[in-house]
Design an enzyme around this catalytic site. Structure first.
Site, short mmCIF file in Angstrom:
data_model
loop_
_atom_site.label_atom_id
_atom_site.label_comp_id
_atom_site.label_asym_id
_atom_site.label_seq_id
_atom_site.Cartn_x
_atom_site.Cartn_y
_atom_site.Cartn_z
N ASP A 44 0.85 -1.20 0.00
CA ASP A 44 0.00 0.00 0.00
C ASP A 44 0.88 1.24 0.00
OD1 ASP A 44 -1.81 2.01 0.37
OD2 ASP A 44 -2.48 1.37 2.36
N GLU B 130 31.67 10.29 1.97
CA GLU B 130 32.35 10.14 3.25
C GLU B 130 31.38 10.52 4.37
OE1 GLU B 130 35.66 12.77 2.85
OE2 GLU B 130 36.77 11.44 1.50
N GLU C 11 29.80 11.03 7.85
CA GLU C 11 30.25 11.14 9.24
C GLU C 11 29.05 10.92 10.17
OE1 GLU C 11 33.74 14.45 8.28
OE2 GLU C 11 31.78 15.09 9.02
N GLU D 233 36.77 11.38 13.96
CA GLU D 233 36.72 12.70 13.35
C GLU D 233 37.09 13.78 14.37
OE1 GLU D 233 36.53 14.75 11.01
OE2 GLU D 233 36.48 13.39 9.28
N GLU E 238 34.14 8.54 11.10
CA GLU E 238 33.98 8.45 9.65
C GLU E 238 34.50 7.10 9.19
OE1 GLU E 238 36.24 10.41 5.90
OE2 GLU E 238 35.19 11.86 7.18
N HIS F 187 30.90 14.47 2.50
CA HIS F 187 31.65 14.91 1.32
C HIS F 187 31.51 13.85 0.23
CE1 HIS F 187 34.39 16.90 4.55
NE2 HIS F 187 33.25 17.54 4.43
N ARG G 170 40.15 23.50 1.99
CA ARG G 170 38.83 22.93 2.21
C ARG G 170 37.80 23.98 2.61
NH1 ARG G 170 42.47 18.87 2.97
NH2 ARG G 170 41.74 16.71 2.68
N GLU H 147 35.30 16.93 -5.39
CA GLU H 147 34.69 16.60 -4.10
C GLU H 147 33.71 17.70 -3.72
OE1 GLU H 147 36.09 15.80 0.54
OE2 GLU H 147 37.30 17.04 -0.79
N ARG I 221 31.66 19.26 -1.03
CA ARG I 221 31.85 19.17 0.41
C ARG I 221 30.62 19.61 1.21
NH1 ARG I 221 36.56 18.47 2.46
NH2 ARG I 221 36.22 19.90 4.21
#
Length: 450
Positions: free
Chosen positions: A56, A136, A138, A193, A200, A249, A321, A339, A341
């Site tokens: 359903d 990645e 976390e 981390e 991570e 990321h 970063r 990447e 982020r």
């Protein structure tokens, strides 16, 4: 639906018997990314493959109305895996990830997030590309109280890459990794981390659909195995104020039909091809709208603030970063990638990947130019310098992100009309509920002052 059994299906049926599987969990996700499943006895496996299993759909968030509720699950045999926490050596349970079929048409259901990602992948294939991804995700591990409810008390005092005795969760991570490996994951690395209680675990690059399946599975495995240690695992982006939040990321690249990395150009200063730069530019162009999908909760924007290593500035960099997108160093041509982020692990991975892919492909189709990378720390820029560099910011809250999504036809098309309308309705309701709520912070600050 009636079909002959494929070789993959035959292999699954044999494995069910060999491993004494007694129940199958037929798994799918709703629009918000919550895993749903229908459990059937293992002796119904062949029927599930040949006829599908009906359910359903009106009871699933954002699926269909009551008058159009019959849906069918078609299990994907390539996703068969025994659940490690339900395997005692004598009997076991296994899961199969399913595609959702609209029984009124016999076609894939427009509201199935997995189908949304499949459409994005098909668009890439029509342009001559396959899409690879590696996230990645976390997460935090918290103690439970005497009633088994989650607290925000961490079970360690570790920091980035710390070892025991500070990292008391090593044994939990080890058990999680063993469980993931039993389910077919190839784990690259795991570590503590930056924040206390934050972790991570990285798994290997794969095609985008398999990767999205893996993210959904990963979250379920982490929670289940953490619970066996009397801990609560959460993928909430910012469970504790004033410390780093949890991101996801996401590394991405395109490969051509002959197996070459379409993102690599050894003659380029950054080893990035024009295709890669246009793809990157597409994501930057549509980033505010993507954020509604990749950062889909009110809490997501408590992470996306300057000062806690979360990217908020719409720019890219080959070095630091602080930018929204980074070009990681690559030892071999096949590893050239970008990447993104800004996504966080509360997102529906199928929808988030679909939004990123469509945005990148839009950049390629329109031959978007990529600005030069920003090699300085954008966190240290004042507003005037950001304006000088032409750097904008992501939405500062879920309401702004929804507004951006409602103004971006490319990301709307990525989701499809059904998912887009139901997603915006659900998220607008969530944001409205947040706006009318009164927080403890407000009470502490204002109740006696005014």
């Amino acid at each position: 639906m009636t079909s002959e059994l494929s070789a993959d299906t035959q292999d699954v049926l044999e494995e069910i018997e060999e491993k004494n599987v007694d129940f199958l969990r037929l798994q799918f996700t709703d629009i918000l990314g919550t895993i749903k499943n229908v459990s059937v006895p293992a002796d119904q496996a062949e029927k599930a493959f040949t006829e599908g299993i009906y359910f359903d759909g009106s009871s699933i968030n954002g699926f269909v109305r009551i008058q159009e509720s019959d849906m069918r699950l078609d299990p994907d045999p390539e996703t068969f895996s025994v659940l490690p926490w339900r395997n005692d050596g004598e009997s076991a349970a296994a899961r199969l990830i399913c595609d959702v079929i609209d029984t009124s048409t016999g076609e894939p259901f427009a509201g199935d997030p997995r189908g949304v990602l499949k459409r994005a992948i098909q668009r890439a294939e029509e342009m001559g590309y396959t899409v690879n991804a590696a996230p990645e995700p976390e997460f935090f591990l918290f103690e439970e109280d005497e009633d088994g409810r989650a607290t925000t008390d961490t079970n360690d005092a570790g920091g980035y890459f710390d070892l025991a005795p500070k990292d008391l969760a090593q044994d939990v991570r080890r058990d999680i990794i063993f469980g993931l490996e039993e389910m077919g994951f190839d784990i690259e690395a795991s570590h503590h981390e930056v924040a206390q209680g934050q972790h991570e675990i990285n798994f290997t690059y794969d095609d985008a659909l398999s990767t999205a399946d893996n993210v959904a599975t990963f979250r379920a495995v982490v929670r289940a195995i953490a619970a066996e240690h009397d801990l609560h695992a959460t993928f909430m982006p910012k469970p504790i104020p004033k410390i780093n939040g949890s991101g996801m990321h996401t590394h991405m690249s395109l490969f051509t039909e002959d197996g070459e990395n379409a993102f690599h150009d050894e003659d380029d200063e950054f080893d990035l091809s024009d295709t890669a730069k246009s793809y990157l530019a597409g994501i930057l162009e549509h980033a505010p709208a993507i954020a509604a999908v990749s950062n889909p909760t009110v809490n997501s924007y408590k992470r996306l603030v300057p000062g806690y290593e979360a990217p908020v500035y719409v720019a890219w960099s080959d070095r630091n970063r602080s930018a929204l997108i980074r070009k990681p160093a690559a030892r071999v041509p096949a590893a050239s990638r970008i990447e993104a982020r800004f996504p966080d692990p509360s997102c529906n991975p199928y929808l988030a990947f679909a939004a990123l892919i469509h945005a990148g492909l839009d950049g390629i189709e329109n031959d978007l130019d990529c600005d030069d990378p920003v090699r300085e720390n954008i966190y240290e820029f004042d507003e005037a310098k950001r304006e000088e560099y032409g750097i904008t910011t992501l939405p500062s809250n879920l309401g702004e992100a929804i507004d951006a999504l409602e103004a971006d036809e490319v990301i709307q098309d990525a989701l499809g009309e059904h998912v887009y309308e139901n997603f915006v309705e659900a998220k607008t309701q969530e944001y409205d509920e947040f706006r009318v709520d009164v927080s403890d912070w407000e009470l502490d600050r204002y109740l006696e002052k005014f």
